[in-house]
Write an enzyme that holds these catalytic residues in place. Sequence first.
Site, mmCIF file in Angstrom:
data_model
loop_
_atom_site.group_PDB
_atom_site.id
_atom_site.type_symbol
_atom_site.label_atom_id
_atom_site.label_comp_id
_atom_site.label_asym_id
_atom_site.label_seq_id
_atom_site.Cartn_x
_atom_site.Cartn_y
_atom_site.Cartn_z
ATOM 1 N N CYS A 195 0.658 -1.069 0.047
ATOM 2 C CA CYS A 195 0.097 -0.129 0.224
ATOM 3 C C CYS A 195 1.243 1.244 0.279
ATOM 4 C CB CYS A 195 -0.954 0.185 1.331
ATOM 5 S SG CYS A 195 -2.562 1.152 1.157
ATOM 6 N N CYS B 142 3.703 1.907 2.802
ATOM 7 C CA CYS B 142 4.890 1.830 2.957
ATOM 8 C C CYS B 142 5.703 3.003 2.075
ATOM 9 C CB CYS B 142 4.785 0.352 1.480
ATOM 10 S SG CYS B 142 3.252 -0.653 2.337
ATOM 11 N N ASP C 242 12.524 29.796 -29.644
ATOM 12 C CA ASP C 242 13.074 30.558 -30.470
ATOM 13 C C ASP C 242 13.352 29.814 -32.205
ATOM 14 O OD1 ASP C 242 16.294 31.120 -31.123
ATOM 15 O OD2 ASP C 242 16.843 28.849 -30.854
ATOM 16 N N ASP D 78 17.232 24.821 -29.411
ATOM 17 C CA ASP D 78 18.126 23.692 -29.540
ATOM 18 C C ASP D 78 19.265 24.362 -28.839
ATOM 19 O OD1 ASP D 78 17.541 25.529 -31.229
ATOM 20 O OD2 ASP D 78 18.527 24.374 -32.633
ATOM 21 N N ASP E 27 19.988 29.141 -25.803
ATOM 22 C CA ASP E 27 18.994 29.117 -25.059
ATOM 23 C C ASP E 27 18.844 28.194 -23.636
ATOM 24 O OD1 ASP E 27 17.890 29.956 -27.670
ATOM 25 O OD2 ASP E 27 17.945 27.891 -28.228
#
Lengths: 35, 743
Positions: B14, B17, B427, B626, B630
């Site tokens: 459960c 735990c 971008d 990318d 950035d």
Amino acid sequence: MNTLIINSLGFVLIAIIIWWFWLAPYSAKKHRNQE
Amino acid sequence: MNNTLRLSLSGMSCAGCVASIEDAINSVAAVKSANVNFAERTVTIGGDVLPQQVIAAVRNAGYDAAELNGLDDEADKDQAEKRYYFKLLKQAGVAALLGVPLFIFGMAGLLPGLEAVNARLFWFGIGLLTLLVLFYSAGHFYSGALKSAKNHNANMDTLIALGTGSAWVYSMLIVALPDLPVMAQHAYFEAAAIIVALINLGAALETRARGKTSKAIKRLIGLQPKTARVIRSGIEQDITIDEVGFDDTLRVRPGERIAVDGVIIQGHSTVDESMLTGEPIPIKKKQGDTVVAGSINKAGSFLFQAKKIGKDTTLAQIIAMVRSAQSAKPQIGRLVDKVSAVFVPSVLIFAVLTFLAWTNFGGAEQASTLAIVTSMTVLIIACPCALGLATPISIMVGVGKAAEYGSLIRNGDALQQARKLNVIVLDKTGTVTEGRPSVTAVLAAGNWNEDTLLQWAGSVEQGSEHPLAEAIVAAAKEKHLPLLAVEQFSAIAGQGIKANLAGKTVLLGNRRLMNDNAIDVSSVLGEVIKLEQQAQTPMFIAVDKQVVGIISVADAIKADSAAAVQRMHKLGIKVVMLTGDNRVTAQAVAKQLGIDQVIAEVLPQDKADVIASLQAEGNIVAMVGDGINDAPALALADIGFAIGSGTDVAIESADVTLMRGSLHAVVDAIAISKVTVRNIKQNLFGAFIYNVIGIPIAAGVIFPFTGLLLSPMIAGAAMAMSSFTVVTNANRLRFFTPQESKS
């Protein structure tokens, strides 16, 4: 009389639950953090 | 170095735990983090720690753990889950075999009462039989409850053990001691057996449904070929994947899966990378191109040299990323874990209070019956599992779904933020556009000719890694113009290049570079503006402070960018384009795509400031980019999307990595995040409402008004169904398709 005993036992049980599942682990954790 | 260790866990019944196992592991010295995935029954541990130490700590806490290393271990885990499923079914069957006939005969009035001695003997026998059945079918609940109680924890096992255990003890007492004055004369053996049967059945169904949720990761693991054809000392042989070494030469035949990452050294082919990137069209590969493990070689045959093996291959890293994302806990999940940890002890207290309330106010005749039935039912109906499963199970399915569409969600909080998103910053280069600019026009001024201009431009740009520079160098090489040696090369961020060539100072860059160096550009300005309006990027070349011409570079807009921007608008999101490029070019691109706002001529170091100012206006901002430049903006944004073909730094800084270059992936990831969070909320709402309504009814709050009492058996059935419902609801996510793919 019976009801009185059952009520007392019930509240003792609640106290044990609170102690065992909250108070005891909490103080153990606190102790460990202090170490 | 911070190592990570993965263990499979067993004995977890459960959500309660989760906290106890994490606590136990955290108490081991050198453990930096421990993250239990309840849905997958695994734990990921950070820190320089020995597996044995952690396993010992987990065992101490009353659970078991085993190290997960490779794919074989995963298969073992699958097998173990299957065995567990059948065991649960068997346990449910045995309990039902006793409970169901007892229940039916009891309802039909065919069973004896408790008055006669013979009848009591019969019930005593039934009691012993029930004990045996409980021992076989519910033994794991009792041992689990005991273990966790020793560790000051309470979980679902505790509730079931207490509920069924009290039913059995009470029933045995009234059978053995018929003269007890306060006890109601009814045995609950059938209730205990049926509850155990139902809960085991529920757990079996849940285990099975849970298996389906990890399909995404199994699909990824399935992409990894088991063998590779290696050429060593001129001899070709098939070897297992573990034996492939760095720089080994491998042969790939048509239709085969590529075994490891590498570079083609001979031959050419087309390769289908769709399973990794979501990109549907096979890609042409020739000598010098890279290939990745898991992709399929289509028509040709080629040799390649292994460059990344084992855990370093792109596929292995994707698997690791998806896995860690599936274990990620968004804020909402952490809150639920805290609630689950205190849930069970609270239910225990509530059960005692229920017992006392009915004992005191239940009336003389039925007080004890009501007290015992209601407190037992409270224990049985309370279900912390549904609560604990709600978040991780949806995340597992949602993150897996996103991976299927080429988006790797690395941060759980990003999921939650996605639905609040109202601004997306894109971008330009490489995100909106292809990122492979090419020279479209060379215009010479004065007595310069175009070839010399291109030769000089190519020469000064050869030291630069900027995509625009690469385009110019490529154009010069295409015309077979020999590049000249340059001196004192320096790149000026956001402006261009300065270098010495043949004793002259050459400046190549944008208008800002010319302005800063006080160079008059009026002679070519008319042409420049015309090019800019065509969404091209013209660059000035000045030699010894005189403009000698312009070179215009254009970067084709990705074919599906406009459609993706439209989808963003449909979600009510404002689209902003951020670029270092000049304003006119940027606006021309924005116009073609329907972008709402353009922030142009931004220096790389200022990109993060733009994000910060958008956030200061109260927006929830996503950034898609990318490049290395950035990275700060990606990290600062509420959600950073890194284009997977981009640099490692960008990927590290982002919350979501896109395996395909299309902007549709951004929208897909947002759509999947939204449905995932909605699914989590449905689950949590369901689990919460279930407990909030179920527990008081079990306690008998409607009894005084209606005379109806919830049977402990119905409670058992409800409990068993609640977890199963949560898992099934999460599995619905598997059938979700983002809009693009529908059309």
